[in-house]
Design a protein around this motif. Structure first.
Motif, mmCIF file in Angstrom:
data_model
loop_
_atom_site.group_PDB
_atom_site.id
_atom_site.type_symbol
_atom_site.label_atom_id
_atom_site.label_comp_id
_atom_site.label_asym_id
_atom_site.label_seq_id
_atom_site.Cartn_x
_atom_site.Cartn_y
_atom_site.Cartn_z
ATOM 1 N N ALA A 198 -30.814 11.727 -9.109
ATOM 2 C CA ALA A 198 -30.143 11.208 -7.912
ATOM 3 C C ALA A 198 -30.606 11.924 -6.656
ATOM 4 N N ASP A 199 -30.956 13.211 -6.782
ATOM 5 C CA ASP A 199 -31.384 13.992 -5.621
ATOM 6 C C ASP A 199 -32.903 14.177 -5.593
ATOM 7 N N ALA A 200 -33.644 13.220 -6.167
ATOM 8 C CA ALA A 200 -35.097 13.339 -6.262
ATOM 9 C C ALA A 200 -35.743 13.394 -4.882
ATOM 10 N N GLY A 221 -38.609 5.758 -9.143
ATOM 11 C CA GLY A 221 -38.002 6.652 -10.118
ATOM 12 C C GLY A 221 -38.951 7.196 -11.168
ATOM 13 N N VAL A 222 -40.261 7.001 -10.968
ATOM 14 C CA VAL A 222 -41.265 7.467 -11.933
ATOM 15 C C VAL A 222 -42.226 8.426 -11.238
ATOM 16 N N SER A 223 -42.570 9.518 -11.913
ATOM 17 C CA SER A 223 -43.529 10.484 -11.374
ATOM 18 C C SER A 223 -44.947 9.971 -11.556
ATOM 19 N N MET A 224 -45.653 9.717 -10.462
ATOM 20 C CA MET A 224 -47.014 9.212 -10.493
ATOM 21 C C MET A 224 -47.972 10.355 -10.171
ATOM 22 N N PRO A 225 -48.857 10.744 -11.094
ATOM 23 C CA PRO A 225 -49.800 11.846 -10.836
ATOM 24 C C PRO A 225 -50.766 11.487 -9.721
ATOM 25 N N THR A 226 -50.931 12.384 -8.763
ATOM 26 C CA THR A 226 -51.719 12.116 -7.567
ATOM 27 C C THR A 226 -52.456 13.377 -7.141
ATOM 28 N N CYS A 227 -53.584 13.205 -6.459
ATOM 29 C CA CYS A 227 -54.341 14.329 -5.910
ATOM 30 C C CYS A 227 -54.556 14.139 -4.414
#
Length: 458
Positions: A111-113, A132-138
């Motif tokens: 909720a506090d993302a 709501g999903v962590s997307m890997p990024t550079c």
């Protein structure tokens, strides 16, 4: 006494750092933070284990590596490690896996993302929260992630840009003469790898974190691209393949083997349920170098008349009874050895690898198991006494099981937090006598059980 080859001495230092995927350590020296990590170790790890891995409750993509000095009751060191970008820690498999295969709650779903967060100590890598999903990024090349955004790396920064090829960004450049796009070609980077090749020694590598040179298993060489030891296509098995470790009971062994409730007489180890006997070999806690291939030889005599779930040798992987990833059980009721192995943490017990082979009750038995990732082979030879030559015997029991086809992927067994243990698992103990156990994390055509005797059995 336990003897160990020079190859194995290097592996002792390396075994706790071996993973299917290269990782990056991030030890923090703040006393309160270190104590938090140690507390996680104490809550997760067995008191009988000198090295262990624990979940880090604050982030799925990080985990804790725990260490205990010899003789210490509590874990004396704990370090926070970060999985490669796009992977998360699996406490069940004790390695980093793809997020879609994990049940760990996504940090971006909270909720506090926050809109994004950094990937541990990797200064140019981060996760962007999308639905709501962590997307890997550079970040783009020559940029670093600071306070939620990518900024140019300053002259005084310690950041070294690195990004896995799968997440290397495509950069676009505009010139006054017209627009054109420059794509940065996907390149192989070793900056995330915590191991370095040793020039001129293809079977060696350096563990960067601790500056120790380690050796690959026999028949393998170090591959910098894969950050791991891989099969050496030019390798020809030697006719003199010595065991990595020889375990016997002539002396207390100098710390490589920890005996509990074992009576030693005339070079023999006497085990009993009454004394809850066990011998723990902490060198194989994690079992890293025996997960894909091993050779195990045991000379034993069973004196049990009851419990059919007596463990001769096992890594006793979990608290679930009879669920190790490597285990040999003895049944004097029907005179069989049951070998069990587990390569799938989610599989039902009935579906894991099993193989039974006869042994001779009331007699000494020479037992050898060979596992090469595709086949499991067992040979049992009843002996008149513990010193008898198994190659001269006329009574031999054998069993072979094919686990993977030549075209399929080879089997890799699950890791274990526990040390390899002789004589006990989950309150099941072995009643009998052990003369010797030999173990090697490699497979070759002929084995030399000691430097004076060449045993020609397969």
């Amino acid at each position: 006494m336990v003897t160990i080859t020079q190859r194995a001495l290097a592996v002792i230092f390396a075994v706790s750092f071996y993973f299917s995927h290269p990782v990056q350590s991030n030890p923090l020296n703040t006393p309160s933070f270190t104590q938090t990590l140690k507390n996680a170790c104490m809550n997760t790890c067995s008191k009988d284990t000198d090295t262990c891995y624990a979940e880090y409750s604050e982030a799925c993509h990080q985990y804790i590596s725990c260490y205990k000095h010899i003789g210490a009751d509590e874990y004396t060191q704990a370090f926070l490690y970060t999985c490669p970008l796009g992977l998360v820690w699996s406490q069940t498999r004790l390695t980093c896996i793809r997020r879609e295969k994990s049940t760990c709650p996504d940090k971006c779903a909270a909720a506090d993302a926050v809109p994004s967060y950094q990937n541990g100590p990797f200064c140019a890598q981060y996760y962007k929260c999308v639905d709501g999903v962590s997307m890997p990024t550079c970040c783009n090349r020559d940029h670093e992630y600071i306070d939620g955004q990518c900024v140019p790396i300053s002259s005084g920064s310690k950041c070294r840009w690195n990004c896995p090829p799968a997440y290397t960004p495509v950069e676009t450049t505009t010139e006054s003469s017209g627009n054109f796009t420059t794509t940065i070609a996907t390149e192989t980077t070793t900056e995330m790898c915590t191991r370095s090749a040793v020039p001129g020694s293809p079977d060696k590598y350096v563990i960067n974190d601790i500056k120790i040179t380690a050796l690959c298993a026999r028949g393998t060489i170090f591959n910098q691209t894969k950050c791991d030891c891989v099969n050496d296509e030019s390798y020809i098995p030697s006719t003199e393949c010595y065991p990595e470790m020889v375990i016997d009971y002539a002396s207390s062994n100098g710390g490589l083997k920890k005996d509990k409730g074992v009576d030693r007489h005339n070079g023999l180890g006497y085990f009993s349920t009454a004394k809850q006997s066990s011998s723990k070999i902490h060198h194989y806690a994690g079992n890293s170098n025996i997960l894909s291939h091993f050779n195990l030889t045991v000379i034993f005599k069973s004196e049990s008349t009851g419990d059919r779930k007596q463990f001769l040798i096992t890594n006793c992987r979990s608290d679930i009874v009879d669920r190790p990833s490597i285990g040999i059980m003895v049944s004097n009721i029907d005179g069989t050895l049951l070998f069990v192995a587990d390569d799938n943490a989610k599989a039902d017990y009935d579906s894991i690898i099993k193989m039974t082979v006869k042994f001779k009750k009331g007699s000494w038995n020479w037992v050898r198991y060979i596992f090469d990732g595709r086949n499991l082979q067992a040979t049992v030879v009843p002996l008149s006494d513990q010193f008898a030559d198994p190659s001269a015997a006329t009574e031999v029991y054998t069993k072979n099981v094919t686990l993977a086809t030549e075209t399929g992927d080879p089997i890799t067994l699950l890791r274990s937090q526990s040390p390899l243990t002789i004589g006990s698992c989950n309150e099941h103990y072995f009643d009998g006598i052990i003369y010797k156990a030999n173990l090697a994390g490699w497979v070759c055509s002929t084995y030399v059980d000691n430097r004076n005797k060449n045993n020609m059995l397969p």
